[in-house]
Design an enzyme around this catalytic site. Structure first.
Site, PDB file in Angstrom:
ATOM      1  N   ALA A 104      36.380  44.367  37.986  1.00 22.80           N
ATOM      2  CA  ALA A 104      37.558  45.232  38.061  1.00 22.80           C
ATOM      3  C   ALA A 104      38.836  44.454  37.774  1.00 22.80           C
ATOM      4  CB  ALA A 104      37.616  45.891  39.442  1.00 22.80           C
ATOM      5  N   GLY A 110      46.273  46.862  30.580  1.00 17.61           N
ATOM      6  CA  GLY A 110      45.053  46.800  29.784  1.00 17.61           C
ATOM      7  C   GLY A 110      44.999  45.478  29.043  1.00 17.61           C
ATOM      8  N   TRP A 147      38.777  52.406  34.370  1.00 18.08           N
ATOM      9  CA  TRP A 147      37.758  52.124  33.341  1.00 18.08           C
ATOM     10  C   TRP A 147      36.763  51.057  33.795  1.00 18.08           C
ATOM     11  CZ3 TRP A 147      38.547  56.184  30.848  1.00 18.08           C
ATOM     12  CH2 TRP A 147      39.790  56.555  30.370  1.00 18.08           C
ATOM     13  N   ILE A 148      36.291  51.158  35.007  1.00 26.06           N
ATOM     14  CA  ILE A 148      35.402  50.111  35.513  1.00 26.06           C
ATOM     15  C   ILE A 148      33.929  50.513  35.320  1.00 26.06           C
ATOM     16  CG2 ILE A 148      34.878  48.575  37.455  1.00 26.06           C
ATOM     17  CD1 ILE A 148      37.815  48.417  36.271  1.00 26.06           C
ATOM     18  N   GLY A 167      23.654  62.795   5.745  1.00 18.38           N
ATOM     19  CA  GLY A 167      24.331  64.027   5.330  1.00 18.38           C
ATOM     20  C   GLY A 167      24.597  64.936   6.528  1.00 18.38           C
ATOM     21  N   GLU A 196      36.375  44.953  26.883  1.00 25.16           N
ATOM     22  CA  GLU A 196      36.365  43.481  26.987  1.00 25.16           C
ATOM     23  C   GLU A 196      37.317  42.840  25.960  1.00 25.16           C
ATOM     24  OE1 GLU A 196      32.940  41.449  28.222  1.00 25.16           O
ATOM     25  OE2 GLU A 196      31.994  43.240  29.036  1.00 25.16           O
ATOM     26  N   GLY A 197      38.419  43.531  25.731  1.00 26.16           N
ATOM     27  CA  GLY A 197      39.447  43.067  24.797  1.00 26.16           C
ATOM     28  C   GLY A 197      39.347  43.796  23.478  1.00 26.16           C
ATOM     29  N   GLU A 238      42.389  43.833  18.455  1.00 22.68           N
ATOM     30  CA  GLU A 238      43.703  43.183  18.295  1.00 22.68           C
ATOM     31  C   GLU A 238      43.808  41.977  19.242  1.00 22.68           C
ATOM     32  OE1 GLU A 238      43.149  46.512  18.603  1.00 22.68           O
ATOM     33  OE2 GLU A 238      43.520  46.935  16.486  1.00 22.68           O
TER      34      GLU A 238
HETATM   35  N1  CAA Z   1      39.685  30.434  29.735  1.00 22.42           N
HETATM   36  C1  CAA Z   1      40.394  29.815  30.727  1.00 22.42           C
HETATM   37  N2  CAA Z   1      41.739  29.920  30.831  1.00 22.42           N
HETATM   38  C2  CAA Z   1      42.396  30.663  29.915  1.00 22.42           C
HETATM   39  C3  CAA Z   1      41.717  31.319  28.871  1.00 22.42           C
HETATM   40  C4  CAA Z   1      40.312  31.166  28.786  1.00 22.42           C
HETATM   41  N3  CAA Z   1      39.598  31.774  27.825  1.00 22.42           N
HETATM   42  N4  CAA Z   1      42.609  31.992  28.119  1.00 22.42           N
HETATM   43  C5  CAA Z   1      43.818  31.764  28.673  1.00 22.42           C
HETATM   44  N5  CAA Z   1      43.686  30.952  29.763  1.00 22.42           N
HETATM   45  C6  CAA Z   1      44.765  30.435  30.595  1.00 22.42           C
HETATM   46  C7  CAA Z   1      45.769  29.665  29.740  1.00 22.42           C
HETATM   47  O1  CAA Z   1      45.372  28.312  29.586  1.00 22.42           O
HETATM   48  C8  CAA Z   1      47.052  29.807  30.541  1.00 22.42           C
HETATM   49  O2  CAA Z   1      47.018  28.911  31.619  1.00 22.42           O
HETATM   50  P1  CAA Z   1      48.262  27.893  31.925  1.00 22.42           P
HETATM   51  O3  CAA Z   1      49.457  28.738  32.243  1.00 22.42           O
HETATM   52  O4  CAA Z   1      47.778  27.099  33.076  1.00 22.42           O
HETATM   53  O5  CAA Z   1      48.459  27.115  30.675  1.00 22.42           O
HETATM   54  C9  CAA Z   1      46.913  31.191  31.153  1.00 22.42           C
HETATM   55  O6  CAA Z   1      45.509  31.517  31.143  1.00 22.42           O
HETATM   56  C10 CAA Z   1      47.704  32.245  30.421  1.00 22.42           C
HETATM   57  O7  CAA Z   1      47.256  32.259  29.078  1.00 22.42           O
HETATM   58  P2  CAA Z   1      48.009  33.111  27.956  1.00 22.42           P
HETATM   59  O8  CAA Z   1      49.461  32.761  27.974  1.00 22.42           O
HETATM   60  O9  CAA Z   1      47.237  32.965  26.700  1.00 22.42           O
HETATM   61  O10 CAA Z   1      47.856  34.588  28.543  1.00 22.42           O
HETATM   62  P3  CAA Z   1      48.471  35.966  28.055  1.00 22.42           P
HETATM   63  O11 CAA Z   1      49.082  36.639  29.205  1.00 22.42           O
HETATM   64  O12 CAA Z   1      49.273  35.765  26.809  1.00 22.42           O
HETATM   65  O13 CAA Z   1      47.151  36.829  27.700  1.00 22.42           O
HETATM   66  C11 CAA Z   1      45.386  37.712  26.335  1.00 22.42           C
HETATM   67  C12 CAA Z   1      46.336  36.539  26.674  1.00 22.42           C
HETATM   68  C13 CAA Z   1      44.377  37.100  25.405  1.00 22.42           C
HETATM   69  C14 CAA Z   1      46.096  38.867  25.651  1.00 22.42           C
HETATM   70  C15 CAA Z   1      44.693  38.223  27.631  1.00 22.42           C
HETATM   71  O14 CAA Z   1      45.593  38.885  28.492  1.00 22.42           O
HETATM   72  C16 CAA Z   1      43.529  39.129  27.353  1.00 22.42           C
HETATM   73  O15 CAA Z   1      42.418  38.673  27.075  1.00 22.42           O
HETATM   74  N6  CAA Z   1      43.730  40.488  27.431  1.00 22.42           N
HETATM   75  C17 CAA Z   1      42.647  41.444  27.309  1.00 22.42           C
HETATM   76  C18 CAA Z   1      42.026  41.746  28.634  1.00 22.42           C
HETATM   77  C19 CAA Z   1      40.639  42.313  28.497  1.00 22.42           C
HETATM   78  O16 CAA Z   1      39.826  41.854  27.730  1.00 22.42           O
HETATM   79  N7  CAA Z   1      40.361  43.336  29.326  1.00 22.42           N
HETATM   80  C20 CAA Z   1      39.072  43.926  29.372  1.00 22.42           C
HETATM   81  C21 CAA Z   1      38.655  44.136  30.794  1.00 22.42           C
HETATM   82  S1  CAA Z   1      36.938  44.216  31.140  1.00 22.42           S
HETATM   83  C22 CAA Z   1      36.395  45.644  30.479  1.00 22.42           C
HETATM   84  O17 CAA Z   1      36.617  45.906  29.364  1.00 22.42           O
HETATM   85  C23 CAA Z   1      35.704  46.625  31.348  1.00 22.42           C
HETATM   86  C24 CAA Z   1      34.262  46.638  31.442  1.00 22.42           C
HETATM   87  O18 CAA Z   1      33.822  46.934  32.529  1.00 22.42           O
HETATM   88  C25 CAA Z   1      33.332  46.403  30.291  1.00 22.42           C
END
Ligand code: CAA
Length: 388
Positions: free
Chosen positions: A133, A140, A165-166, A348, A372-373, A376
């Site tokens: 969650a 999002g 959306w969990i 078709g 899961e992202g 984009e």
């Molecule tokens: N592993 C470990 N740490 C990470 C990391 C990774 N893959 N990616 C980023 N971090 C860390 C960074 O190192 C940074 O740490 P520091 O401040 O210590 O340097 C911190 O996290 C922040 O990183 P960013 O500045 O890159 O973070 P951001 O706020 O810009 O976000 C993003 C980046 C990629 C957009 C991220 O927010 C993201 O992935 N968003 C999408 C969320 C998502 O996928 N949601 C889906 C939910 S699950 C689902 O879908 C439901 C289901 O039940 C199937």
């Protein structure tokens, strides 16, 4: 089980062990899961009979070590399982993917020994269903902006807020929940907890009426003063965002595998139908414009599968795999959508009808570009790796 695609020779053949896993899941999926897929799509009931079978075969904890009740296999075996399940029923595929990655990885990588011993056997055995969650109504793609709060009060944290959306929520009893100590801290305020559904103040909302993966038990959650024992914190205070992102790196390989399964099924159905269906006194498979669609679909599936397997093996080799996971998800999800569209085109008018499974494949494929992202977000992650 070896974590290679027969490296260093790079023969691109699965090992004997991995082939056995594929055959085992293929048999179950073809004989039992595929015939029930339309029923679960229609009724949106949680597919307990499928999940019980997976549990019996140890497939609800594929990568969980045996000492915690899992099958102790590798990520390559895991993606093989998710691909074959999703080829038969994408909803069953995502349920297993969430259990195997999103619900267990935070515990495996960041949990205390006590948390691992308490929760992993329940999840890996399939006795209890897990969920993840993170997402909220207003958070999002910008996952660091969550508003669900946690505050320490003696031996407990108090949880307040909402999630949306969990996946797995209609059935889950163990939830990995993210909350913030203070929204003004951004990602540095986020904490990760294991929360049990039975705890007071925790309620699961209405089962969402989604376009695809309709049996995946997707619901909103509400926390009203839920008391979480302090020891259920996963990782350290403020480390939750890192836990969430690292978990999603693993999860994305699973969703990419789900997309490969859907794309393969779209091809299977198009091949079958095009060989049977006759027009102009010939099976339509003999027409080059139909063949072009079949060829594009096959090339898409093969390349997506290789990307997924590469991401899996990279993880199994202990190397950084976030870029490979995002690339695999981005590519495979596009292939799944395109293959579903092409398969409908080959069918078709019949492809547009519920009589055939290909319209379901399109509805199921679409979500792989979102959960899961989004695609984009995968591009953001890939760009960050490229420019690092
Ligand atoms: N592993 C470990 N740490 C990470 C990391 C990774 N893959 N990616 C980023 N971090 C860390 C960074 O190192 C940074 O740490 P520091 O401040 O210590 O340097 C911190 O996290 C922040 O990183 P960013 O500045 O890159 O973070 P951001 O706020 O810009 O976000 C993003 C980046 C990629 C957009 C991220 O927010 C993201 O992935 N968003 C999408 C969320 C998502 O996928 N949601 C889906 C939910 S699950 C689902 O879908 C439901 C289901 O039940 C199937």
């Amino acid at each position: 089980m070896t974590a290679t695609l027969n490296a260093p020779g790079m023969s691109f053949e699965l090992s004997e062990d991995h082939r056995m896993v594929r055959e085992m899941v293929q048999k179950l999926a073809t004989e039992e899961i595929a015939p029930r897929a339309a029923h679960y799509d229609e009724t949106r009931e949680f597919p307990w009979d499928n999940i019980k079978k997976l549990a019996e075969l140890g497939l609800m904890g594929v990568v969980v070590p045996e000492e915690y009740g899992g099958a102790g296999m590798d990520t390559l075996a895991y993606v093989t399982v998710i691909e074959e399940l999703s080829r038969a029923c994408a909803a069953t595929g995502v349920i297993a993917a969430v259990q195997n990655s999103l619900a267990t990885f935070p515990l495996l990588k960041y949990g205390t020994e006590e948390l691992k011993r308490k929760y992993l056997p329940q999840l890996a055995s399939g006795d209890k269903i897990g969920a993840y969650a993170l997402t909220e109504p207003n958070s999002g793609s910008d996952a660091a902006s969550i508003k669900t709060t946690c505050r320490l009060d003696g031996d407990h944290y108090i949880l307040e807020g909402q999630k949306t959306w969990i996946t797995n929520s209609t059935a889950a009893e163990i939830f990995i929940v993210y909350a913030t100590l203070d929204p003004s801290l951004g990602h540095k305020g986020i904490c990760c907890f294991v929360v049990e559904k039975s705890w007071e103040g925790f309620s699961v909302g209405k089962h969402e009426e989604t376009m695809g993966v309709r049996a995946s038990g997707t619901c909103p959650l509400t926390f009203e003063g839920v008391k979480i024992p302090r020891e259920n914190l996963v990782g350290k205070e403020g480390e939750g965002f890192k836990v969430a992102m690292a978990t999603l790196d693993c999860g994305r390989i699973g969703i990419a595998a789900q997309a490969v399964g859907i794309a393969q099924r779209a091809l299977d159905e198009a091949l079958r139908y095009s060989k049977e269906r006759e027009q102009f006194k010939r099976p339509i498979s003999q027409f080059q414009l139909v063949q072009e669609m079949l060829v594009n679909m096959a090339v898409g599936v093969e390349s997506a599968r290789l990307m997924v397997q590469r991401a899996a093996v990279t993880r199994d080799l202990g190397q950084s795999f976030g870029k490979e996971a995002s690339m695999a998800k981005l590519y495979a999800s596009n292939v799944a959508v395109q293959n579903a569209l092409d398969s409908i085109q080959v069918h078709g008018g019949y492809g547009y009808s519920k009589e055939y499974p290909v319209e379901r494949l399109l509805r199921d494929a679409k979500i792989t570009q979102i959960y899961e992202g989004t695609s984009e977000v995968q591009k953001l992650v890939i760009a960050k790796h490229l420019l690092a």
